[in-house]
Motif scaffolding. Structure first.
Motif, PDB file in Angstrom:
ATOM      1  N   THR A  44     -63.233 -34.269  -8.350  1.00 45.84           N
ATOM      2  CA  THR A  44     -63.585 -33.331  -7.290  1.00 45.84           C
ATOM      3  C   THR A  44     -64.809 -33.831  -6.549  1.00 45.84           C
ATOM      4  N   SER A  45     -64.862 -33.460  -5.289  1.00 43.57           N
ATOM      5  CA  SER A  45     -66.029 -33.789  -4.488  1.00 43.57           C
ATOM      6  C   SER A  45     -66.212 -32.621  -3.537  1.00 43.57           C
ATOM      7  N   LYS A  46     -67.195 -32.703  -2.665  1.00 42.07           N
ATOM      8  CA  LYS A  46     -67.330 -31.637  -1.679  1.00 42.07           C
ATOM      9  C   LYS A  46     -68.003 -32.178  -0.425  1.00 42.07           C
ATOM     10  N   THR A  47     -67.834 -31.449   0.667  1.00 40.93           N
ATOM     11  CA  THR A  47     -68.471 -31.857   1.901  1.00 40.93           C
ATOM     12  C   THR A  47     -69.857 -31.248   1.928  1.00 40.93           C
ATOM     13  N   GLY A  48     -70.849 -32.073   1.746  1.00 40.36           N
ATOM     14  CA  GLY A  48     -72.210 -31.549   1.692  1.00 40.36           C
ATOM     15  C   GLY A  48     -72.451 -30.878   0.350  1.00 40.36           C
ATOM     16  N   LYS A  49     -73.714 -30.768   0.005  1.00 39.65           N
ATOM     17  CA  LYS A  49     -74.067 -30.264  -1.323  1.00 39.65           C
ATOM     18  C   LYS A  49     -73.606 -28.824  -1.531  1.00 39.65           C
ATOM     19  N   HIS A  50     -73.644 -28.025  -0.465  1.00 41.04           N
ATOM     20  CA  HIS A  50     -73.282 -26.622  -0.644  1.00 41.04           C
ATOM     21  C   HIS A  50     -71.882 -26.302  -0.144  1.00 41.04           C
ATOM     22  N   GLY A  51     -71.107 -27.355   0.058  1.00 42.10           N
ATOM     23  CA  GLY A  51     -69.744 -27.153   0.515  1.00 42.10           C
ATOM     24  C   GLY A  51     -68.825 -26.768  -0.638  1.00 42.10           C
ATOM     25  N   HIS A  52     -67.557 -26.569  -0.298  1.00 43.66           N
ATOM     26  CA  HIS A  52     -66.595 -26.153  -1.308  1.00 43.66           C
ATOM     27  C   HIS A  52     -65.859 -27.340  -1.882  1.00 43.66           C
ATOM     28  N   ALA A  53     -65.284 -27.119  -3.069  1.00 42.25           N
ATOM     29  CA  ALA A  53     -64.678 -28.231  -3.790  1.00 42.25           C
ATOM     30  C   ALA A  53     -63.478 -28.796  -3.052  1.00 42.25           C
ATOM     31  N   LYS A  54     -63.346 -30.110  -3.157  1.00 38.61           N
ATOM     32  CA  LYS A  54     -62.162 -30.794  -2.671  1.00 38.61           C
ATOM     33  C   LYS A  54     -61.650 -31.597  -3.844  1.00 38.61           C
TER      34      LYS A  54
END
Lengths: 1135, 160
Positions: free
Chosen positions: B47-57
């Protein structure tokens, strides 16, 4: 003749150096073999001299130096004294007069250094001292290039003496190396330092601009000085193994302390030395070439220790002088990023080696020290923020900041709360700086990352882990000045909560624009850091310890209550205010400061829930959500329902809000569980947030006295209810198992050994929790057409969900509950071998089944009675057998098939290893029925038997599987050698074959395992007089195998000791074989002199060693073998 | 009731719907997913996310279960992904026809002769084992309308 050889070598060298398109492979090989032959030449001194004189080919020159080196090592004992000294004279002459490239020069210098070292062993270094004298003259008087050469000679000598354990390749046993090093250390090393210091004192007098040769010479002098200061002054009392570790640390750049005896005081304690070294640094700090070495010297001088500082007075005088010169430097310069690490290391070393002396220094010095250290710390903190924002790869300031914090920790511990006011100011400055650096403007100075849409890889290193040490240190600072920092923190939090609420209000009415979204991110980042910092100040890390309320915080809370700055009523009001959703609690300014922070955290949780309930969940930050879960976990473990008699004093306000039987505690428990439930409900698609949520749940229910409380609450029932109504497969993998683990762990708390009714209460609870699962499993398997629908996605999803739940149950087993839980799982486990066969083509399910057995063996088995254990063994073995049956003799076209088998087998090996541990670690008191005596090792071996045919050499190339496999073998062999001896011949062959493969095909840890295995088996055979058993015959070939491997350098030198004890055990068993082996080795030597030396070496090897396989002769043999190997490797040309 | 559901699933199997939707975050390693319209086995999942406070991808790496080709995709964890129905069934080999078709018998005795002998090593193994008169089980992989023999297994002494 010589000319011919030279031209032949030169031709060969040209071919080797030629580009690949000009020469064929055969030509290249032929050329290489010419050099290989050349390296084997005996007494090559004459020819090498000729080559050095006449050849112009650099490669040939280099090779001839290499040949000289190995010949000298090999033939040293037979060379005439006069030949040695003329050769040495010649080489020295050669490099001072000839102009050869650096790589040839360095090789010749190495040969020289080796010669000097070997000679010094025979004459106690007399000649070395003479040579050094010549070299010193060279450096002082000769032209610049000769000066450099002189420095190079010294550097090479130092290198030759510095390490002992790894230098066995120059044909001396370690003991001799070590003695030579000590002798050198006591005589010429000090002399070299004195010489360098004398020259550096001259150097420091000149001013820039510096000439190139001047910089070069200074560089060399500094490097030599640095080497002397970082020299491993190892105590001769340590055993070789430790010294080896020490030396490898030394090589890896973490320098040892400067531990000197008082013979060094004349040079080191000379009052001019420290000012000189600091002055030099001040002069060279702008030169990249020189600054590093010079700074390193200063760092080392800060770690001075040993008998040289024989009294307090001497120590204090030294550290006083050091600090004065140090302050003079740092107060006159702005520390640059590259030097920051060195400067911080000085501080750290001072606090390690002189920590007890610092409080004894005059007060004014101590004040300056605090002030300067604080200034440095804040400077580095600022620098770290810039580095982070600019995404720089080298984090000099950041590392320096960490190092400063480490140093502070020693200081705080040393002063142990007896600080003067000046120190409180320092703590406040550092805390303010740290908080500021992590907040966005205008309150802080955090740089806004420009790269907005940056992809952040999840997890592994979130801030909690990345900055763990930093945050812990900040926590310690915070607890020094709670009255300052807690109000700062709750004020910051409350401001941001208001801002967040405003933002959410706006969002409900209209969509956000880009800049609003960015400012929301900033707000989240602020909150994230304030929560992290607060969590570290309020609670300490409690890995493996009972979490407690830190005494500083308890005192602060008490002090607030005593001064009527806080009251129980207003504090409790804050907690209830959350319940009533009132905007601001009554008398909030009289709320205890700890609870006031917690109030904000809980408030943030409610905001998250409210947002989710009005479909704004996508605007919340999962990162902040995780941090909140982390905070609650940490806080609840320490503060919720504390065990009152652990504490000397209690704050009535804290205890009144969170203690036993308080309304507050009840409310908080309810709040936390409700939050867990709502996260599972609202944030199904956030794996990391859910993982932290489940962590919180499992961690608080596993504290027994808290759990007793929790398990009976309405909120717990609601959580269970939510779980039971979840659609299978709607949560990320492993979340279900986490929840189930928590549920069953909570149940174990109901058990009370002093209350017989408690067991039935516990069982009732388990019934409520487990029966629905059991029912689902039965219904799923019991459907009439299961054999036709098993592969349908709905059925599979159900199956996966159930297996996950069962795994969670196994993982949550504790002593009081294990048996009950096992009785619940046992009927299910007994069905799994059939189920595995049905699902054999569906890897997810196969692996879950194998994992379930593994977890049962890991967490339940040690509590189970023999009868229950047997049930588990039977189901497990049947399943392993079913697995083997489905996969034996199978060929597949699938890519990655090997990788998949590897994963499966890893799980099987795990299972077998966990089962085996029952024989070492059994907590079941009920030995009960004696008729059942199945030993776990039998089960393990039996299981191994099943999967052995699937273990291929290609699979063993997966490192973790390989380690696991050999670890299991050694473990079985350690506990039950007799079981191995009695294995069926076929299995035994496979096993020994894998041991043989293990000796050569994998890394040193596997070789170690195999050697241990062989040694264990041979010893067992010898002691039990089983020489004629088939097993013994099977082990026999290993004697030759091991001997060949050691003689041909195929066993890592670190493992020679282990190899020797294995060889010894085999020799005891097969003495005739050994004699024949030695005979044939000697007979195969073409050269009579070598054969003679070999025979002598073999004689020495066994002299005075009894072949009894006991410990003492074994150790004697080991020592003999070390010498034997060094000796034989010196003259046997097997490479 | 069970029967009705049964028929429903039978139609699903016969090609009307080769896939079903599943929330991305609920996928698991070694499970299946459609990537670039191909049925794949998931070999890596992170999993990763867009930006630190973004949602999981969710970042998925899968290999085509038929061709072995590697595919990758990244998708917000709240989204639904298509998951192929994958059926892997064992058949007894009864014969190999001259034109390379296999005669296979299922557990319940039904015969089929519509699958060809697989290429490469597995095919060769299959033929030589068959010629040697060994008992052979073939694993048939079926998904998204494709069907192929992916594994063969000779029954050994262990089975009896």
């Amino acid at each position: 003749m010589t000319d011919q050889i030279i031209s032949e070598l030169e031709n060969a060298a040209n071919i080797i150096m030629a580009p690949p398109n000009l020469v064929s492979n055969e030509q290249r090989h032929a050329a290489e073999s010419i050099f290989l032959e050349f390296r084997k030449s005996k007494s090559p001194y004459g020819i090498c001299k000729e080559i050095l004189e006449n050849s112009h080919n650099h490669y040939v020159l280099f090779e001839s130096a290499e040949v000289l080196k190995s010949a000298i090592i090999r033939e040293w004992a037979f060379l005439l004294e006069s030949d040695k000294s003329s050769l040495r004279q010649y080489l020295l002459q050669y490099i001072t007069t000839k102009n050869v490239p650096a790589f040839v020069r360095d090789k010749i210098l190495q040969v020289l250094a080796i010669m000097v070292k070997r000679a010094s062993i025979d004459d106690n270094g007399r000649e070395r001292t003479n040579i050094l004298h010549e070299v010193e003259n060279l450096i002082v008087n000769a032209e610049p290039s000769k000066k450099i050469l002189g420095c190079n000679i010294i550097t090479n000598l130092l290198q030759e003496y510095a390490t002992t354990v790894k230098s066995t390749d120059v044909g001396l046993p370690w003991e001799v190396h070590f003695k030579a090093k000590k002798q050198f250390e006591a005589t010429d090393l000090k002399r070299i330092l004195q010489f360098c210091v004398y020259l550096l004192a001259e150097v420091v007098k000149s001013d820039p601009p510096y000439s190139e040769t001047f910089i070069q010479l200074t560089g060399h002098l500094l490097k030599i000085t640095e080497t002397v200061f970082t020299w491993g002054y190892v105590s001769p009392i340590l055993p070789k193994r430790l010294i080896g570790i020490y030396e490898s640390v030394y090589e890896s750049d973490a320098s040892p302390a400067l531990k000197l005896t008082n013979t060094w005081s004349e040079v080191i304690l000379n009052p001019d030395l420290l000012p000189l070294m600091f002055q030099i640094y001040w002069k060279v700090r702008d030169s990249d070439q020189l600054a590093h070495h010079s700074l390193n010297c200063l760092v080392q001088l800060a770690s001075l220790t040993g008998t040289i500082l024989y009294s307090d007075e001497v120590r204090i005088k030294y550290v006083h002088l050091y600090l004065m010169t140090f302050f003079k430097l740092i107060s006159n310069v702005t520390v640059k990023s590259k030097e920051s690490l060195g400067i911080s290391n000085i501080v750290k070393k001072l606090t390690i080696f002189f920590i007890h002396d610092i409080p004894k220094l005059p007060e004014s010095i101590q004040d300056t020290l605090f002030d300067e250290f604080t200034r440095l710390t804040c400077h580095f903190c600022d620098g770290a923020v810039l580095e982070e924002a600019q995404g720089q790869e080298d984090k000099y300031f950041s590392d320096a900041f960490d190092t400063m914090l480490e140093a502070w920790m020693s200081i705080i511990q040393e002063y142990n709360n007896s600080f003067e006011n000046s120190f409180f100011e320092c703590a406040k400055r550092i805390l303010n700086k740290y908080i500021q650096c992590h907040l966005a403007p205008p309150d802080g100075c955090r740089q806004i990352s420009t790269n907005e849409a940056e992809e952040v890889e999840d997890d592994e290193d979130n801030d909690r882990i990345r900055f763990k040490d930093q945050l812990q240190a900040i926590g310690v600072f915070g607890r020094v000045v709670p009255s300052h920092v807690l109000p700062v923190l709750f004020k910051l939090l409350e401001d941001r909560i208001n801002e967040l609420l405003n933002n959410l209000g706006v969002m409900q009415t209209r969509a956000m624009n880009v800049s609003e979204a960015a400012s929301l991110d900033n707000l989240f980042e602020d909150i994230h850091w304030i929560v992290l910092i607060s969590g570290h100040i309020l609670c300490m890390d409690s890995d493996g310890e009972t979490p407690m309320i830190p005494s500083e915080i308890m005192q602060y809370s008490l002090q607030q209550a005593n001064r009527s700055e806080s009251t129980l009523e207003s504090t409790a009001n804050a907690i209830y205010a959350l319940q009533s959703k009132a905007a601001a609690p009554d008398n909030f300014d009289r709320c205890d400061h700890v609870i006031r922070i917690v109030f904000s955290i809980m408030k943030l949780c409610t905001i998250e829930d409210t947002a989710a309930s009005v479909s704004l969940a996508q605007f919340m930050s999962p990162e902040v959500g995780s941090t909140l879960m982390w905070f609650l976990k940490r806080w609840c473990l320490s503060y919720l329902l504390p065990v009152e008699n652990y504490y000397q004093e209690l704050s009535p306000v804290l205890i009144g809000c969170t203690g036993k039987d308080t309304e507050g505690a009840r409310f908080i428990v309810d709040f936390v569980l409700t939050k867990v439930r709502s996260n599972v409900h609202h944030f199904k698609s956030e794996p990391i947030l859910l993982r932290d949520t489940v962590d919180l749940f499992c961690d608080i229910v596993c504290v027994k006295h808290k759990s007793t409380y929790i398990v009976k609450t309405e909120a717990m029932r609601n959580l269970l209810d939510l779980y039971q109504h979840l659609e299978p497969g709607c949560l990320p993998p492993t979340i279900v198992r986490g929840l189930c683990k928590g549920f069953v762990m909570a149940g174990a708390a109901l058990h009370n050994p002093r209350d017989s009714d408690s067991t039935s209460t516990m069982n009732e609870y388990f019934e409520m929790m487990l029966t629905p699962l059991q029912q689902r499993f039965k219904t799923l398997l019991g459907q009439e057409n299961f054999s036709r629908v098993y592969h349908e996605e709905k059925v599979q999803k159900h199956m996966v969900d159930l297996l996950e739940a069962f795994i969670g149950i196994a993982k949550g087993s504790l002593m009081p509950s294990a048996t009950t839980l096992f009785h619940f799982l046992a009927p299910i486990l007994s069905e799994l071998s059939v189920l595995l066969t049905i699902y054999s083509n569906y890897q997810v399910i196969v692996q879950l089944i194998l994992e379930l057995f593994g977890q049962c063996a890991k967490y339940m088995l040690c509590f189970l009675s023999p009868l229950d254990s047997k049930r588990l063994y039977e189901s497990a073995l049947a399943t392993v057998q079913a697995y083997a049956k489905c996969n034996a003799g199978r060929f597949t076209t699938e890519t990655f098939a090997e990788e998949f088998t590897y994963q499966d087998l890893g799980l099987v090996l795990d299972l077998l290893t966990f089962i085996l541990s029952k024989d070492c670690f059994d907590l079941c008191q009920d030995t009960g029925n004696e008729e059942i005596n199945v030993s776990a090792s039998d089960v393990s071996l039996f299981g191994l038997n099943f999967i052995m045919p699937l273990m291929t050499i290609n699979l063993l190339k997966f490192p973790s599987l390989c380690t696991q496999y050999y670890r299991l073998l050694v473990l079985i062999n350690d506990i039950y050698p007799e079981k191995i001896c009695n294995l069926p011949p076929e299995l035994l062959q496979t096993l020994l074959r894998s041991i043989e493969i293990g000796l050569t095909n994998f890394g040193p840890d596997i070789v170690q395992a195999c050697l241990d295995f062989i040694q264990g088996m041979a010893t067992y055979i010898f002691r039990h007089a089983m020489l004629n058993s088939p097993f013994s015959q099977a082990l026999r070939p290993f004697l030759k195998v091991l001997m060949d491997l050691t003689l041909s350098h195929q066993i890592n030198s670190d493992l020679i000791s282990t190899a020797s004890t294995s060889i010894y055990a085999l020799m005891c068993c097969f003495q005739e074989d050994y004699k024949m082996l030695v005979q044939s080795l000697i007979q195969n030597q073409p050269d009579p002199m070598t054969a003679e030396r070999l025979a002598a070496a073999f004689n020495n090897l066994v002299s005075n060693v009894d072949m009894t396989c006991d410990r003492l002769p074994k150790l004697k043999f080991r020592d003999n073998f070390d010498k034997f190997v060094v000796n034989v490797h010196g003259f046997l040309l097997i490479k | 009731m069970a029967d009705i559901e049964d028929t429903h699933f039978e139609t699903g199997d016969s090609g009307a719907s080769a896939t079903f939707p599943m929330q991305c975050s609920a996928l698991r390693k070694n499970g299946f997913v459609m990537l670039k319209a191909r049925p794949c086995k998931i070999v890596e999942m992170s999993t990763s996310k867009t930006g630190k406070h973004g949602h999981a991808k969710v970042h998925l790496v899968g290999i085509d279960i038929f061709s072995g080709k590697k595919y990758e995709d990244i998708c917000p964890s709240t989204h639904n992904m298509d998951v192929p129905h994958v059926k892997r069934e064992d058949y007894q080999l009864t014969d190999i026809s001259d034109d390379g078709y296999l005669s296979l018998m299922s557990d319940n005795g039904e015969l089929r002769e519509d699958l060809k002998i697989p290429d490469g090593e597995v095919g060769a193994q299959l033929r030589s084992d068959h010629d040697a008169g060994k008992d052979i089980l073939c694993t048939v992989l079926k998904s998204c309308g494709e069907e192929v023999v992916i594994a063969v297994k000779t029954n050994t002494a262990l089975d009896k």
